[in-house]
Write an enzyme that holds these catalytic residues in place. Structure first.
Site, PDB file in Angstrom:
ATOM      1  N   GLY A  10       0.665  -1.159   0.008  1.00 17.00           N
ATOM      2  CA  GLY A  10      -0.130   0.199   0.169  1.00 17.00           C
ATOM      3  C   GLY A  10       0.810   1.332   0.109  1.00 17.00           C
ATOM      4  CG  ASN A  13      -1.430  10.759   4.699  1.00 17.58           C
ATOM      5  OD1 ASN A  13      -0.732  11.625   3.969  1.00 17.58           O
ATOM      6  ND2 ASN A  13      -2.011  10.926   5.787  1.00 17.58           N
ATOM      7  CB  THR A  16       3.045   9.026   0.704  1.00 12.61           C
ATOM      8  OG1 THR A  16       2.389   8.369  -0.230  1.00 12.61           O
ATOM      9  CG2 THR A  16       3.704   9.987  -0.237  1.00 12.61           C
ATOM     10  CE  LYS A 105      -7.103   3.242  13.065  1.00 15.94           C
ATOM     11  NZ  LYS A 105      -6.156   3.879  12.293  1.00 15.94           N
ATOM     12  CB  VAL A 132      -1.704   3.055  19.728  1.00 17.26           C
ATOM     13  CG1 VAL A 132      -2.470   3.983  20.881  1.00 17.26           C
ATOM     14  CG2 VAL A 132      -2.130   1.890  19.646  1.00 17.26           C
ATOM     15  CD  GLU A 190     -10.689   9.035   6.623  1.00 15.64           C
ATOM     16  OE1 GLU A 190     -11.248   8.883   5.355  1.00 15.64           O
ATOM     17  OE2 GLU A 190      -9.614   9.094   6.926  1.00 15.64           O
ATOM     18  CE  LYS A 205      -5.875   5.229  16.407  1.00 17.19           C
ATOM     19  NZ  LYS A 205      -6.079   6.484  16.339  1.00 17.19           N
ATOM     20  N   GLY A 302      -1.325  11.901  10.665  1.00 16.28           N
ATOM     21  CA  GLY A 302      -0.564  12.489   9.529  1.00 16.28           C
ATOM     22  C   GLY A 302       0.750  11.714   9.087  1.00 16.28           C
TER      23      GLY A 302
END
Lengths: 427, 427
Positions: A10, A13, A16, A105, A132, A190, A205, A302
């Site tokens: 995969g 985000n 990358t 998670k 987490v 989302e 988590k 992030g």
């Protein structure tokens, strides 16, 4: 200098982000850690999709077998999320003697022990710091810094989206739905926000953290879960009058041999360290019998923060390649005291009702609480003289099931127009 | 199950804490970590001294050689403090192939690299989590969780005594000397408080943290150091008006290839996470290029919190016995960019003067600042009409040496009755 060949499953985000960190800080990592990290192959759905990042096209593949069967690849980082096909792929990698690093998670919460067993049998590692609290190293600290402690309690703000929404609602007096749609526009929530706002993300988590802390496999089905969709600006306002701030807390407690794990909106005193955690920041507050109270704070999501945890795990896995770390879940294996799961947890509660403004209403309601052994710590009555008036209680410690019974009786009382909300209070 | 034989050098507060943790949690550690910890020998000055803890008398010894020459002891924990004889003993243990765990910040700050070299040559480990921030695992996180980051900044509250004193002064409006003597009575400050209140303790700790973070051996002599003895309630009061809280901060920054490290009383905005750290709690705030801002918070001292770090290091050392962790200081070995030490650091400054209340005084002082390139962000003038009035400036970013020059000129100005205090401001 050694070079480690890594593969990504995969490339969204977080993938990358991890790629960028290896690209930009790889030289420093080589100097300080003595290992060169090379991303050798990346599994993607569409190798021809336009991407925002410069890549050698040849490292992209849409065939998982090219990764599973490449003996040069010793570490695989999984970024697909969800249970399947991630689980199949990970098992296959582990059985091919590849260490796996993951941010997944849900998968670790549901199948972590099973995957660890496969990893152990194959002499490779399974690392999931990124699952987490993003870049905040709470997994490492539980596993490798608090080993000498009995952990009694975890309280975490471990979902950034809901913390962002609750912060905005609290500080700007805005409605849940209003802030949610803004957050969606800004990319903080989302398009389908269910996993965040209904508490599933936080549940996975805290499942991982509590399993580690208590050395017991906590089943996600044993976790009490409630999202933030029913929180109103009125709740927040009355909470503030009582000296509380609202947070979606993931809570795990061990009392004697009993464990309880729950995720729900919670009022905490405004001077609690967790009350200072605003916007999309995460924090985990831990109580150990030796170390006392510890709090870890940072960005819970992030590309780069979570990527930081992924790359850290890759480096850790490299160093520990001859002796990987496995988390012990000994209580389920019967070696120590048997832990019991507690469904009827105890808390103080904030109860907000709308009632008819008639003499005797307060006494009647107090009577229902008394019937179920719930004692009242404080009451706010507002706007006397109108037909429908708010009535707010804060209880002393009470069992959740007793509260439910009392509320069920109270809801049937004809002078009670509405049970507006019930919110646990933690100190 | 393996058993590890441990020896303690010294048996004060922290040593006793570590002993209690092993005694009380040893069974759980055996289950979760697969290792039994046995304290086999404790070096003390007087083996017949009455102690508050029950011990087999035979494990006490006053002969270091009994420990150094015992081949069964594989890990030694040092609690003596100070440079000598601790250093001699530690070198001797390392050369006898014993891993050393220590809480000795002065020794590690001054001789950590040298000791690590001896450890590495002898194939054993040197661990010092307990030397900074007690039970808060900041050493582990720098070494093993933020490896993928370039650390740009550290700001720490890493001395509990001074934070306790400053909290009390701020919240109760009491004088430094008053709070200090109370703290001494309560055992929060030493009979000779110099190491704490003059910033030496924080200096050693930031020396260790910045050396690790920047991969450069930072010489303690390069650290700017100023204690809290000159802070008055007036400073705190005017700071509060400007939205600041006062803390003794240990600061390390890397800008391009330049490093600065300093310890001094500092004003920070009241909504900074570090401003919420009260009493004797410690916190370390870190900025990494990938992870962003991270903060670690907890008890920075005490027998059990610091003991928790000691026992964690012992367990870590056991797990890593075939491949110990060493901190890399590569910049001093010339492999990466050469780091330069910056003596002329930059900060905003709070300047409090007492001046004659005459026309033109403000302009004159502003002129001196201007002469040295220091520009003024805000001014408070108070109590106009009296002979001697307070005049407070906050500057924009300015070089410390330029500030010193401006202040030297200002002090000579006849309308300036007193330069009361100069306190850096960090955001």
């Amino acid at each position: 200098m050694e070079e480690v060949k890594i593969s990504f499953l995969g490339f969204g985000n977080v993938g990358t982000g991890a790629y960028k960190i290896i690209r930009d800080n790889g030289k420093d990592i080589l100097l300080s850690e003595g290992v060169g990290l090379k991303v050798a192959k990346i599994l993607v759905r569409d190798i021809n999709k336009k991407r925002d990042i410069e890549l050698e096209h040849s490292i992209l593949t849409d065939k998982f077998e090219e990764i599973a069967n490449d003996p040069e690849i010793s570490i695989v980082a999984e970024f697909m999320g969800g249970v399947e096909p991630a689980k199949d792929y990970i098992v296959s990698c582990l059985m091919n003697k590849k260490t796996v690093v993951t941010a997944n998670k849900e998968l670790i919460a549901k199948h972590g022990l099973e995957l660890q067993t496969v990893a152990r049998e194959n002499g490779v590692g399974l690392y999931y710091e990124a699952s987490v609290a993003g870049g905040v190293p709470v997994i490492k600290i539980l596993a490798e810094s608090l080993q000498a402690n009995k952990i009694g309690e975890i309280m975490g703000i471990i979902n950034g989206t809901t913390n962002y929404i609750l912060t905005k609602m609290s500080e700007e007096g805005r409605d849940f739905s209003d802030v949610l749609s803004e957050a969606q526009k800004l990319g903080f929530a989302e398009p389908d926000p269910t996993a965040d706002i209904e508490g599933f993300d936080a549940m996975y988590k805290i499942c991982i953290l509590s399993s580690m802390a208590f050395h017991k496999r906590v089943d996600v089905n044993n976790i009490y879960r409630e999202g933030i969709t029913k929180i109103t600006t009125e709740d927040i306002e009355y909470g503030r009058e009582l000296g509380f701030a609202i947070r979606l807390l993931a809570i795990a407690k061990k009392r004697n041999n009993t464990v309880e794990v729950r995720v729900h909106p919670t009022f905490i005193p405004v001077d609690h360290p967790l009350a200072a955690v605003r916007h999309s920041f995460n924090a985990v507050f831990l109580k150990g019998d030796a170390v006392g109270n510890i709090m870890l704070y940072g960005k819970g999501a992030g590309d780069l923060p979570t990527g930081s945890a992924i790359v850290s795990d890759i480096i850790t896995a490299y160093h520990q390649r001859s002796k990987h770390r496995y988390i012990s879940f000994y209580n389920d294996e019967g070696s120590a005291e048997k832990l019991k799961f507690n469904d009827d947890w105890e808390s103080e509660f904030f109860v907000r009702l709308t009632v008819k403004d008639k003499p005797g209403v307060l006494a009647k309601i107090a009577g229902y609480f008394g019937k179920y052994g719930v004692s009242i710590a404080s009451v706010i009555q507002k706007d006397r003289g109108k037909d429908a008036v708010p009535l707010i209680f804060v209880t002393h410690l009470a069992k959740e099931l007793s509260m439910k019974k009392a509320i069920s009786d109270i809801a049937k009382e004809e002078d009670v127009l509405m049970v507006e909300n019930i919110i646990p209070v933690e100190r």
